[in-house]
Write a protein that holds these residues in place. Sequence first.
Motif, PDB file in Angstrom:
ATOM      1  N   LYS A  90       0.862  -1.167   0.278  1.00  0.00           N
ATOM      2  CA  LYS A  90      -0.154   0.077  -0.026  1.00  0.00           C
ATOM      3  C   LYS A  90       0.502   1.331  -0.135  1.00  0.00           C
ATOM      4  N   ASN A  91       2.644   0.932   0.969  1.00  0.00           N
ATOM      5  CA  ASN A  91       2.443   2.611   0.820  1.00  0.00           C
ATOM      6  C   ASN A  91       3.821   2.527  -0.015  1.00  0.00           C
ATOM      7  N   GLU A  92       4.094   2.050  -1.311  1.00  0.00           N
ATOM      8  CA  GLU A  92       4.771   1.736  -2.823  1.00  0.00           C
ATOM      9  C   GLU A  92       4.273   2.651  -3.714  1.00  0.00           C
ATOM     10  N   SER A  93       4.630   3.074  -4.426  1.00  0.00           N
ATOM     11  CA  SER A  93       3.906   4.295  -5.580  1.00  0.00           C
ATOM     12  C   SER A  93       4.238   3.831  -6.536  1.00  0.00           C
ATOM     13  N   ILE A  94       3.241   3.136  -6.786  1.00  0.00           N
ATOM     14  CA  ILE A  94       3.210   2.340  -8.602  1.00  0.00           C
ATOM     15  C   ILE A  94       2.312   3.049  -9.581  1.00  0.00           C
ATOM     16  N   ASP A  95       2.635   2.972 -10.554  1.00  0.00           N
ATOM     17  CA  ASP A  95       1.775   3.694 -11.467  1.00  0.00           C
ATOM     18  C   ASP A  95       0.701   2.932 -12.282  1.00  0.00           C
ATOM     19  N   GLU A  96      -0.304   1.980 -11.592  1.00  0.00           N
ATOM     20  CA  GLU A  96      -1.294   1.530 -10.922  1.00  0.00           C
ATOM     21  C   GLU A  96      -1.515   0.762 -13.729  1.00  0.00           C
ATOM     22  N   ARG A  97      -1.959   2.228 -13.564  1.00  0.00           N
ATOM     23  CA  ARG A  97      -2.165   2.559 -14.953  1.00  0.00           C
ATOM     24  C   ARG A  97      -1.589   1.326 -15.938  1.00  0.00           C
ATOM     25  N   LYS A  98      -0.285   1.364 -15.453  1.00  0.00           N
ATOM     26  CA  LYS A  98       0.778   1.228 -16.871  1.00  0.00           C
ATOM     27  C   LYS A  98       1.082  -0.196 -16.661  1.00  0.00           C
ATOM     28  N   GLY A  99       0.584  -0.753 -15.371  1.00  0.00           N
ATOM     29  CA  GLY A  99       0.588  -2.823 -15.601  1.00  0.00           C
ATOM     30  C   GLY A  99      -0.455  -2.807 -16.226  1.00  0.00           C
ATOM     31  N   ILE A 229     -12.242  -2.795 -12.094  1.00  0.00           N
ATOM     32  CA  ILE A 229     -11.862  -3.673 -11.820  1.00  0.00           C
ATOM     33  C   ILE A 229      -9.970  -3.044 -12.374  1.00  0.00           C
ATOM     34  N   GLY A 230     -10.021  -1.566 -13.142  1.00  0.00           N
ATOM     35  CA  GLY A 230      -8.248  -0.955 -12.661  1.00  0.00           C
ATOM     36  C   GLY A 230      -8.808   0.640 -12.160  1.00  0.00           C
ATOM     37  N   ILE A 231      -9.956   0.630 -11.294  1.00  0.00           N
ATOM     38  CA  ILE A 231      -9.530   1.806 -10.706  1.00  0.00           C
ATOM     39  C   ILE A 231      -8.645   1.012  -9.327  1.00  0.00           C
ATOM     40  N   PRO A 232      -7.337   2.515  -8.755  1.00  0.00           N
ATOM     41  CA  PRO A 232      -6.870   1.863  -7.846  1.00  0.00           C
ATOM     42  C   PRO A 232      -7.420   1.526  -6.284  1.00  0.00           C
ATOM     43  N   ASP A 233      -7.399   0.776  -5.206  1.00  0.00           N
ATOM     44  CA  ASP A 233      -8.167   0.448  -4.078  1.00  0.00           C
ATOM     45  C   ASP A 233      -8.166   2.244  -3.532  1.00  0.00           C
ATOM     46  N   HIS A 234      -7.365   2.631  -3.127  1.00  0.00           N
ATOM     47  CA  HIS A 234      -7.430   4.262  -2.501  1.00  0.00           C
ATOM     48  C   HIS A 234      -8.481   4.463  -2.511  1.00  0.00           C
ATOM     49  N   ILE A 235      -8.934   5.062  -4.271  1.00  0.00           N
ATOM     50  CA  ILE A 235     -10.135   5.372  -4.784  1.00  0.00           C
ATOM     51  C   ILE A 235     -11.212   4.710  -4.616  1.00  0.00           C
ATOM     52  N   LEU A 236     -11.346   3.754  -4.760  1.00  0.00           N
ATOM     53  CA  LEU A 236     -12.219   2.322  -5.186  1.00  0.00           C
ATOM     54  C   LEU A 236     -12.727   2.766  -3.958  1.00  0.00           C
ATOM     55  N   MET A 237     -11.910   2.635  -2.666  1.00  0.00           N
ATOM     56  CA  MET A 237     -13.161   2.342  -1.367  1.00  0.00           C
ATOM     57  C   MET A 237     -12.648   3.416  -0.378  1.00  0.00           C
ATOM     58  N   GLY A 240     -15.603   8.015   1.776  1.00  0.00           N
ATOM     59  CA  GLY A 240     -15.804   9.435   1.802  1.00  0.00           C
ATOM     60  C   GLY A 240     -16.054  10.527  -0.094  1.00  0.00           C
ATOM     61  N   LYS A 241     -16.129  11.319   0.131  1.00  0.00           N
ATOM     62  CA  LYS A 241     -16.503  11.826  -1.481  1.00  0.00           C
ATOM     63  C   LYS A 241     -15.118  12.980  -1.932  1.00  0.00           C
ATOM     64  N   LEU A 242     -15.001  11.934  -3.403  1.00  0.00           N
ATOM     65  CA  LEU A 242     -13.718  11.501  -3.658  1.00  0.00           C
ATOM     66  C   LEU A 242     -13.094  13.263  -3.983  1.00  0.00           C
ATOM     67  N   THR A 243     -11.775  13.461  -4.479  1.00  0.00           N
ATOM     68  CA  THR A 243     -11.356  14.744  -5.117  1.00  0.00           C
ATOM     69  C   THR A 243     -12.082  15.038  -6.466  1.00  0.00           C
ATOM     70  N   GLU A 244     -11.373  15.846  -6.783  1.00  0.00           N
ATOM     71  CA  GLU A 244     -11.674  15.776  -8.023  1.00  0.00           C
ATOM     72  C   GLU A 244     -10.669  15.688  -8.608  1.00  0.00           C
ATOM     73  N   GLU A 245      -9.334  15.288  -9.056  1.00  0.00           N
ATOM     74  CA  GLU A 245      -8.793  14.594  -9.649  1.00  0.00           C
ATOM     75  C   GLU A 245      -9.023  12.669  -8.947  1.00  0.00           C
ATOM     76  N   PHE A 247     -11.291  11.755  -8.728  1.00  0.00           N
ATOM     77  CA  PHE A 247     -13.004  11.312 -10.030  1.00  0.00           C
ATOM     78  C   PHE A 247     -12.787  11.808 -11.332  1.00  0.00           C
ATOM     79  N   GLU A 248     -11.903  12.189 -11.788  1.00  0.00           N
ATOM     80  CA  GLU A 248     -11.328  11.803 -12.811  1.00  0.00           C
ATOM     81  C   GLU A 248     -10.394  10.311 -13.215  1.00  0.00           C
ATOM     82  N   ILE A 249      -9.586  10.245 -12.425  1.00  0.00           N
ATOM     83  CA  ILE A 249      -9.497   8.756 -12.821  1.00  0.00           C
ATOM     84  C   ILE A 249     -10.825   8.112 -12.464  1.00  0.00           C
ATOM     85  N   MET A 250     -11.581   7.856 -11.192  1.00  0.00           N
ATOM     86  CA  MET A 250     -12.842   7.302 -11.486  1.00  0.00           C
ATOM     87  C   MET A 250     -13.580   7.032 -12.881  1.00  0.00           C
ATOM     88  N   LYS A 251     -13.931   8.312 -13.540  1.00  0.00           N
ATOM     89  CA  LYS A 251     -14.044   8.200 -14.675  1.00  0.00           C
ATOM     90  C   LYS A 251     -13.085   7.570 -15.550  1.00  0.00           C
TER      91      LYS A 251
END
Length: 369
Positions: A90-99, A229-237, A240-245, A247-251
């Motif tokens: 969880k504490n690793e800064s990973i580009d999940e979209r790249k994977g 399936i492609g949305i990072p867990d820290h956003i999906l789960m 609270g309300k998503l930040t603007e940034e 939400f752009e990823i969620m879209k």
Amino acid sequence: MYHSVSYTPTLLVIDDIPENLSLMYKLLKDDYKVKGANSGDKGLTIAANDKPDLILLDVMMPEMDGFEVCSYLKSNPSTKDIPVIFITAKNESIDERKGLELGAVDYITKPIVPEIVKARVKAHLSLKMASDLLKGENESLEKEVQKRTQESIEQIEELHAIQNIAFNAMISLAETRDNETGNHIRRTQFYIKLLAERLCQEPSYANQLDDNTINLLFKSAPLHDIGKIGIPDHILMKKGKLTEEEFEIMKTHTTIGFEALNRAEESNGKEMSFLRVGKEIAHSHHEKWDGSGYPQGLSGKDIPLSARLMAIVDVYDALISKRIYKPAFTHDEAIKMILDERGAHFDPTIVDAFMDIQQDIHSIALLYA
């Protein structure tokens, strides 16, 4: 391959830390054959020789990291179709979209939660099984049905059974990453079926909504958010309300879902008619009648009919459901909000049809509350 009842899928775990290999082995050994590799090179060799059914791949490894290993796997014709699930802390800064762009199907974060690992592995193995069945059998079966040269009941039933396996596997996968309840999926299925049956009474829509299409709408509705399936867990789960940034990823779940279903179709070398509706719904259910939606900004009847139907039932169910950032609205309040969006968010004719059956919709909401 998967035709034997006694077949046990093989998993390959690639991780440079022995304790992690041991943990995954203990967790999965009762249900699967589990092989381990403590480096990317060894993992690639085992994958090429043993052809596992699924690979669990650590991202952060010395010499050859998980992204590089995945790239090699996907460039090799003999291993490119093996599903890859990345494992990362969880504490690793990973580009999940790249994977995901490299061809991975999912991410699992450490520390490992056994129930999540088992659910994700089971879902992706089911999806691979469905894909293998479709690849090996669907083309010839569908050709026979289309030509009507041997229109046997057995062949038609087998084709439908294979399609149902694919739908159920994909729905199972969607549910493992959805932060809503299974009842949301069930409710929207029945909403969209009722709405389509009402809409087909309108002359301008009757020729677009035959019995087969309505059945496909019912089956495909649960796939509307499969792109999660492609949305990072820290956003999906996030609680609270998503930040603007965020939400752009969620879209992006709309395009991720479309691309995932499209890849499943392309792997079979031909267009699969039963996936058409699923792709439309996944890609376009957040488009709006006035063109202000996403991801393409489509408007009016340029939005596929299936997505226009999904849009209204999805919004209705979201309105009557409690969320961390909002209370549940009453049925009457939700109906008023939908009416307010007639001709803006929603197709006016579909809103009118929805109003005609609103009591039936309400009954479904109560039945599957």
